[in-house]
Design a protein around this motif. Structure first.
Motif, PDB file in Angstrom:
ATOM      1  N   VAL A  91       0.842  -1.202   0.000  1.00 53.27           N
ATOM      2  CA  VAL A  91       0.000   0.000   0.000  1.00 53.27           C
ATOM      3  C   VAL A  91       0.874   1.247   0.000  1.00 53.27           C
ATOM      4  N   GLY A  92       1.919   1.238   0.860  1.00 50.20           N
ATOM      5  CA  GLY A  92       2.818   2.384   0.914  1.00 50.20           C
ATOM      6  C   GLY A  92       3.535   2.612  -0.404  1.00 50.20           C
ATOM      7  N   LEU A  93       3.971   1.521  -1.011  1.00 45.86           N
ATOM      8  CA  LEU A  93       4.699   1.645  -2.285  1.00 45.86           C
ATOM      9  C   LEU A  93       3.792   2.208  -3.377  1.00 45.86           C
ATOM     10  N   VAL A  94       2.555   1.718  -3.425  1.00 49.51           N
ATOM     11  CA  VAL A  94       1.624   2.211  -4.442  1.00 49.51           C
ATOM     12  C   VAL A  94       1.318   3.686  -4.202  1.00 49.51           C
ATOM     13  N   THR A  95       1.131   4.073  -2.925  1.00 46.89           N
ATOM     14  CA  THR A  95       0.867   5.481  -2.614  1.00 46.89           C
ATOM     15  C   THR A  95       2.023   6.359  -3.073  1.00 46.89           C
ATOM     16  N   ALA A  96       3.262   5.947  -2.738  1.00 50.81           N
ATOM     17  CA  ALA A  96       4.422   6.755  -3.110  1.00 50.81           C
ATOM     18  C   ALA A  96       4.558   6.841  -4.624  1.00 50.81           C
ATOM     19  N   ALA A  97       4.341   5.712  -5.317  1.00 49.62           N
ATOM     20  CA  ALA A  97       4.458   5.729  -6.783  1.00 49.62           C
ATOM     21  C   ALA A  97       3.382   6.626  -7.388  1.00 49.62           C
ATOM     22  N   GLY A  98       2.171   6.568  -6.829  1.00 51.50           N
ATOM     23  CA  GLY A  98       1.105   7.424  -7.334  1.00 51.50           C
ATOM     24  C   GLY A  98       1.421   8.887  -7.139  1.00 51.50           C
ATOM     25  N   ALA A 101       3.974   9.940  -9.603  1.00 48.54           N
ATOM     26  CA  ALA A 101       3.388  10.077 -10.942  1.00 48.54           C
ATOM     27  C   ALA A 101       2.652  11.404 -11.066  1.00 48.54           C
ATOM     28  N   VAL A 102       1.873  11.758 -10.027  1.00 51.01           N
ATOM     29  CA  VAL A 102       1.107  13.013 -10.090  1.00 51.01           C
ATOM     30  C   VAL A 102       2.051  14.213 -10.107  1.00 51.01           C
ATOM     31  N   LEU A 103       3.074  14.178  -9.238  1.00 49.64           N
ATOM     32  CA  LEU A 103       4.014  15.310  -9.177  1.00 49.64           C
ATOM     33  C   LEU A 103       4.776  15.449 -10.493  1.00 49.64           C
ATOM     34  N   GLY A 104       5.253  14.310 -11.025  1.00 50.31           N
ATOM     35  CA  GLY A 104       6.001  14.371 -12.276  1.00 50.31           C
ATOM     36  C   GLY A 104       5.137  14.860 -13.424  1.00 50.31           C
ATOM     37  N   TRP A 105       3.887  14.395 -13.468  1.00 49.06           N
ATOM     38  CA  TRP A 105       2.971  14.854 -14.513  1.00 49.06           C
ATOM     39  C   TRP A 105       2.759  16.360 -14.392  1.00 49.06           C
ATOM     40  N   ALA A 106       2.548  16.846 -13.152  1.00 45.91           N
ATOM     41  CA  ALA A 106       2.299  18.279 -12.944  1.00 45.91           C
ATOM     42  C   ALA A 106       3.508  19.103 -13.365  1.00 45.91           C
TER      43      ALA A 106
ATOM     44  N   MET B   1      14.312  20.442 -21.763  1.00 48.55           N
ATOM     45  CA  MET B   1      13.988  20.500 -20.329  1.00 48.55           C
ATOM     46  C   MET B   1      14.737  21.664 -19.695  1.00 48.55           C
ATOM     47  N   THR B   2      14.009  22.561 -19.091  1.00 50.31           N
ATOM     48  CA  THR B   2      14.649  23.694 -18.420  1.00 50.31           C
ATOM     49  C   THR B   2      15.299  23.215 -17.123  1.00 50.31           C
ATOM     50  N   PRO B   3      16.272  23.971 -16.621  1.00 48.84           N
ATOM     51  CA  PRO B   3      16.917  23.538 -15.366  1.00 48.84           C
ATOM     52  C   PRO B   3      15.928  23.389 -14.217  1.00 48.84           C
ATOM     53  N   LEU B   4      14.967  24.315 -14.125  1.00 53.19           N
ATOM     54  CA  LEU B   4      14.017  24.244 -13.007  1.00 53.19           C
ATOM     55  C   LEU B   4      13.229  22.938 -13.044  1.00 53.19           C
ATOM     56  N   THR B   5      12.843  22.505 -14.246  1.00 57.28           N
ATOM     57  CA  THR B   5      12.099  21.247 -14.368  1.00 57.28           C
ATOM     58  C   THR B   5      12.915  20.080 -13.832  1.00 57.28           C
ATOM     59  N   GLY B   6      14.233  20.074 -14.159  1.00 58.76           N
ATOM     60  CA  GLY B   6      15.078  19.003 -13.658  1.00 58.76           C
ATOM     61  C   GLY B   6      15.123  18.969 -12.149  1.00 58.76           C
ATOM     62  N   TYR B   7      15.308  20.151 -11.535  1.00 56.94           N
ATOM     63  CA  TYR B   7      15.357  20.187 -10.069  1.00 56.94           C
ATOM     64  C   TYR B   7      14.026  19.753  -9.469  1.00 56.94           C
ATOM     65  N   LEU B   8      12.912  20.184 -10.075  1.00 57.04           N
ATOM     66  CA  LEU B   8      11.602  19.809  -9.529  1.00 57.04           C
ATOM     67  C   LEU B   8      11.385  18.306  -9.644  1.00 57.04           C
ATOM     68  N   LEU B   9      11.873  17.707 -10.753  1.00 61.75           N
ATOM     69  CA  LEU B   9      11.709  16.254 -10.896  1.00 61.75           C
ATOM     70  C   LEU B   9      12.545  15.508  -9.859  1.00 61.75           C
ATOM     71  N   VAL B  10      13.787  15.983  -9.636  1.00 60.17           N
ATOM     72  CA  VAL B  10      14.621  15.335  -8.614  1.00 60.17           C
ATOM     73  C   VAL B  10      13.958  15.455  -7.251  1.00 60.17           C
ATOM     74  N   ALA B  11      13.390  16.647  -6.950  1.00 60.21           N
ATOM     75  CA  ALA B  11      12.730  16.831  -5.661  1.00 60.21           C
ATOM     76  C   ALA B  11      11.515  15.913  -5.545  1.00 60.21           C
ATOM     77  N   ALA B  12      10.744  15.762  -6.634  1.00 58.42           N
ATOM     78  CA  ALA B  12       9.577  14.879  -6.586  1.00 58.42           C
ATOM     79  C   ALA B  12      10.005  13.437  -6.352  1.00 58.42           C
ATOM     80  N   LEU B  13      11.119  13.031  -7.006  1.00 59.92           N
ATOM     81  CA  LEU B  13      11.610  11.663  -6.829  1.00 59.92           C
ATOM     82  C   LEU B  13      12.070  11.437  -5.386  1.00 59.92           C
ATOM     83  N   LEU B  14      12.811  12.413  -4.828  1.00 62.32           N
ATOM     84  CA  LEU B  14      13.268  12.266  -3.447  1.00 62.32           C
ATOM     85  C   LEU B  14      12.076  12.216  -2.494  1.00 62.32           C
TER      86      LEU B  14
END
Lengths: 166, 103
Positions: A91-98, A101-106, B1-14
């Motif tokens: 559940v935690g893994l799916v939540t984090a992946a979701g 995905a939303v943040l990356g899409w935004a 990809m602009t630099p800001l986009t890269g930083y935002l993606l890294v932050a989202a991944l972290l």
């Protein structure tokens, strides 16, 4: 995007992944230090020297050491025989992946709205000190109060109660 | 990809990695490590927007990040103190084993 950025970002992400994936808790704390160092380098890459060095001093110098102390005091360095993940890890893994995905899409779909200033900001530590003592003096005082309260609170919470519960 | 986009993606991944750590690990200290990673990802966002946004000389994002670092340090101290006290009381830091509120 420069090569330096990719190297530092890869270092931070690898450190963070190791910090949440490794089995031994002490190794997790050391990997966390790598992730913090990578983030400090990212701050320096963003021309935020003060924040970068504050990150090194506070996170690597204080928080990581505190985590290691807590691990050793709670004997958490002993790797458990069974799994280190909770029962509901999926559940935690799916939540984090979701959420990723939303943040990356935004982020990827709002590139037009994002600011793109290219001039390097000329900010010295003196400017930061002036701002802290001028416009941001009230938040600074509140943070001072918060740190005092947290210091006393942490000591009281962790204090050994010799007489037992009262 | 602009630099800001890269930083935002890294932050989202972290942030996602920290959230996954906080939600999936059993050890309470590892949950705190995950929370610290999430706070750091937010700080990276603040600094990146300060760097690439308009009016960096107003220092708004930088101040947010500095205060956030201070609050995170306080949170780590209190959180680890709580973990040590729970370990003294329940002799474990396994969150799956802590399933009752009665002392």
């Amino acid at each position: 995007m420069s090569l330096v950025f990719y190297v530092i970002a890869g270092l931070s992400v690898a450190g963070a992944l190791a910090a949440v994936l490794l089995k031994n808790t002490v190794h997790c704390a050391l990997a966390l230090t790598v992730a913090f160092a990578g983030l400090a380098l990212l701050f320096l890459e963003l021309d935020a020297q003060f924040a970068g060095f504050a990150q090194i001093l506070i996170y690597i110098g204080a928080v990581a050491i505190l985590v290691v102390f807590a691990i050793l005091l709670t004997r958490g360095s002993e790797t458990p025989k069974d799994t280190v993940y909770s029962r509901h890890w999926i559940v935690g893994l799916v939540t984090a992946a979701g959420i990723f995905a939303v943040l990356g899409w935004a982020v990827l779909h709002s590139t037009v709205a994002l600011p793109r200033e290219t001039t390097k900001p000329e900010v010295t530590v003196m400017d930061i000190g002036n701002a802290l003592m001028g416009r941001y003096v009230l938040p600074l005082e509140i943070v001072a109060l918060l740190l005092t309260a947290a210091l006393i609170g942490a000591v009281i919470v962790a204090m050994h109660d010799k007489e037992g519960a009262q | 990809m602009t630099p800001l986009t890269g930083y935002l993606l890294v932050a989202a991944l972290l942030f996602a990695i920290g959230l996954a750590g906080a939600l999936t690990r059993r050890n309470a200290i590892l949950v705190l490590i995950g929370i610290e990673l999430m706070l750091n990802a937010a700080n990276l966002n603040l600094i990146a927007f300060w760097r690439y946004g308009p009016n960096p000389e107003a220092l708004t994002g930088m101040m947010f990040a500095i205060f956030s670092i201070a609050v995170a340090a306080a949170e780590a101290a209190v959180g680890l103190g709580l973990v040590i006290q729970i370990h003294r009381h329940a002799h474990t830091t396994d969150l799956d084993a802590m399933n009752r509120m009665k002392g």
